[in-house]
Motif scaffolding. Structure first.
Motif, mmCIF file in Angstrom:
data_model
loop_
_atom_site.group_PDB
_atom_site.id
_atom_site.type_symbol
_atom_site.label_atom_id
_atom_site.label_comp_id
_atom_site.label_asym_id
_atom_site.label_seq_id
_atom_site.Cartn_x
_atom_site.Cartn_y
_atom_site.Cartn_z
ATOM 1 N N ALA A 215 -2.123 -0.074 0.331
ATOM 2 C CA ALA A 215 -2.108 0.645 1.323
ATOM 3 C C ALA A 215 -0.967 1.276 1.699
ATOM 4 C CB ALA A 215 -3.501 1.238 1.956
ATOM 5 N N ALA A 216 -0.325 0.468 2.505
ATOM 6 C CA ALA A 216 1.343 0.320 2.891
ATOM 7 C C ALA A 216 2.390 0.563 2.221
ATOM 8 C CB ALA A 216 1.365 -0.991 4.254
ATOM 9 N N ARG A 217 2.230 -0.372 1.073
ATOM 10 C CA ARG A 217 3.468 0.367 0.044
ATOM 11 C C ARG A 217 3.110 1.506 -0.315
ATOM 12 N NH1 ARG A 217 5.828 -4.978 -2.559
ATOM 13 N NH2 ARG A 217 6.326 -6.696 -1.178
ATOM 14 N N VAL A 218 2.394 1.598 -0.817
ATOM 15 C CA VAL A 218 2.320 3.510 -1.458
ATOM 16 C C VAL A 218 2.185 4.134 -0.260
ATOM 17 C CG1 VAL A 218 0.385 5.115 -1.629
ATOM 18 C CG2 VAL A 218 0.023 3.113 -2.981
ATOM 19 N N PHE A 220 4.879 3.969 2.000
ATOM 20 C CA PHE A 220 6.258 3.937 2.011
ATOM 21 C C PHE A 220 6.978 4.128 0.555
ATOM 22 C CE2 PHE A 220 5.637 1.271 5.732
ATOM 23 C CZ PHE A 220 5.651 2.255 6.572
ATOM 24 N N GLY A 221 6.091 4.268 -0.995
ATOM 25 C CA GLY A 221 7.086 4.818 -1.937
ATOM 26 C C GLY A 221 7.443 2.691 -2.436
ATOM 27 N N LEU A 222 7.014 2.303 -1.859
ATOM 28 C CA LEU A 222 6.779 0.645 -2.889
ATOM 29 C C LEU A 222 6.576 0.563 -3.624
ATOM 30 C CD1 LEU A 222 8.440 -0.666 1.319
ATOM 31 C CD2 LEU A 222 9.799 0.015 -0.590
ATOM 32 N N ALA A 287 11.161 4.457 8.221
ATOM 33 C CA ALA A 287 9.901 4.515 9.043
ATOM 34 C C ALA A 287 9.461 3.535 9.817
ATOM 35 C CB ALA A 287 8.943 2.386 7.896
ATOM 36 N N PRO A 288 8.801 4.889 10.380
ATOM 37 C CA PRO A 288 8.450 4.740 12.131
ATOM 38 C C PRO A 288 8.142 3.737 12.568
ATOM 39 C CG PRO A 288 6.346 6.468 10.731
ATOM 40 C CD PRO A 288 7.671 6.002 9.488
ATOM 41 N N ALA A 301 3.447 -3.538 4.846
ATOM 42 C CA ALA A 301 4.018 -3.926 3.795
ATOM 43 C C ALA A 301 4.832 -4.396 3.472
ATOM 44 C CB ALA A 301 4.877 -2.193 4.097
ATOM 45 N N ALA A 302 5.444 -5.672 4.461
ATOM 46 C CA ALA A 302 6.432 -6.351 3.454
ATOM 47 C C ALA A 302 6.372 -8.287 3.711
ATOM 48 C CB ALA A 302 7.213 -6.516 4.760
#
Length: 396
Positions: A215-218, A220-222, A287-288, A301-302
């Motif tokens: 979900a985090a990657r989505v 951020f468009g990753l 990212a914020p 996401a990392a």
């Protein structure tokens, strides 16, 4: 402050607490110093609560601590002629106005003990005629020249001025604590003052799930196949981001899936300019970093976190945050503050080639990433527990 110098607080009734923590900064915020302050104040508040006592925190006007501070902490804020909402480090006219009010508030405070965090707060205590325990978060001597990177002729003058302030507030303090072993040793060696280490307490975050990572990657468009390198923090010059840009720029030529996730509340223009010159701008996702949810999403996401650093003094809170989330962490040695992070991090020198090689090695080795992920939380439990912080604060 009110005209009669009675302490004003944002909420709750004004009381005389056991101790007053003071810091010349807006609070709370996403900055590392503010995060360290919050962790230390929380630890002190938990300890005070066991005796039915309260503590107080005095900061600049911007911010409201109610959402993050324990109920037995009274958050007092200055009332300057205009509010300084800037999160940039270094001197400014806005900070001077806030500091004048900080002195007035300290003169009015009735707490028997004052804990001053960083140089400005300690200097305000001196001007207010208050005895204080000094908590050193960095060293101003080597730091001040970094705020004028294009004015090299001023560097010796700025360094001497910073060193003089360091020496003044340390020698006038009733007691000196430092947030890293390196900083404690430097204070004793350069300033001739005994200093003890105050480890910043840091809790381990819940483990990131695969669903949360996706979900985090989505968000951020990753994509799942991207190699995502995280930098989470401010973009000031002393962070050594030019080293990170050079390292990632060289890696981008041979790693097509490489992406740099930069989570920050700082203005990104300068970073994007140097990244563009390195052919890296198209690989950056911004990212914020304002809230805990923002911070967790960025770490989720990392694949790895990097912690560059130009200034060796206090410990970089970015390391603690990455370890808390079980994220494999690559840190420049000057960011460690002398803590034994080699147990939990891949350490490197402040050199683009060395940093690039280490990032490449960690990304290529899944078993090494897994080992680093497991080592991080264990390291925090051993070296940055609440009890160690409270013991250092309360030791006479």
């Amino acid at each position: 402050m009110t005209p009669d110098d009675t302490p004003r607080c944002v909420y709750g009734r004004a009381v005389t607490a056991r101790a007053l923590h003071v810091a010349a900064l807006p609070f709370p915020s996403s900055q590392g110093t503010q995060a360290a302050l919050l962790a230390i104040v929380r630890a002190a508040a938990d300890d005070a609560s066991t005796r039915g006592e309260s503590i107080a925190l005095l900061t600049y006007e911007a911010g409201d601590g109610r959402a993050v501070l324990p109920s037995n902490v009274e958050h007092r804020r200055t009332r300057a002629p205009f509010t300084n909402r800037s999160l940039r480090s270094g001197p400014s006219l806005g900070k001077i106005a806030e500091d004048v009010e900080l002195v007035r508030a300290l003169r009015a405070a009735r707490e028997p003990r004052v804990i001053a965090h960083h140089i400005e707060a300690a200097f305000a205590c001196l001007l207010a005629g208050r005895a204080y325990t000094f908590v050193a978060h960095t060293a101003l001597g080597p730091e001040l020249p970094l705020y004028a990177p294009t004015q090299r002729a001023l560097a010796p003058l700025l360094s001497r001025a910073g060193e003089s302030l360091d020496r003044l507030v340390a020698r006038r303090a009733a007691r000196v604590l430092a947030i890293s072993p390196f900083l404690a040793r430097r204070i004793e060696r350069e300033l001739g003052v005994k200093a003890e280490v105050l480890p910043t307490p840091w809790s381990v975050a819940p483990a990131v799930t695969s669903e949360e990572r996706h979900a985090a990657r989505v968000a951020f468009g990753l994509g799942g196949a991207h190699d995502v390198v995280l930098y989470a923090g401010n973009l000031d010059h002393y962070q050594g981001l030019d080293t990170a840009v050079s390292a990632l720029g060289s890696l981008a030529h041979r790693r097509g899936a490489l992406r740099w996730l930069v989570a920050s509340e700082s203005s990104p223009e300068s970073l994007l300019a140097i990244a563009s010159r390195a052919g890296l701008a198209s690989r950056i996702t911004l990212a914020p970093l304002r809230t805990d949810a923002d911070r967790r999403r960025a770490h989720a996401a990392a694949d790895v976190a990097i912690v560059p650093r130009r200034l060796e003094a206090g410990v970089s809170i970015k390391i603690l945050e990455a370890l808390a989330h079980g994220l494999p962490t690559i840190a420049v040695r000057t960011a460690t503050g002398g803590f034994p992070f080699d147990e939990a991090c891949a350490l490197t020198d402040d050199d683009p080639k060395e940093l690039a090689r280490t990032i490449d090695d960690v990304l290529r080795e899944p078993f090494r990433r897994a080992a680093l992920s497991a080592a991080g939380p264990a390291y925090l439990a051993k070296h940055h527990a609440v009890d160690a912080c409270v013991h250092a604060l309360e030791k006479e």
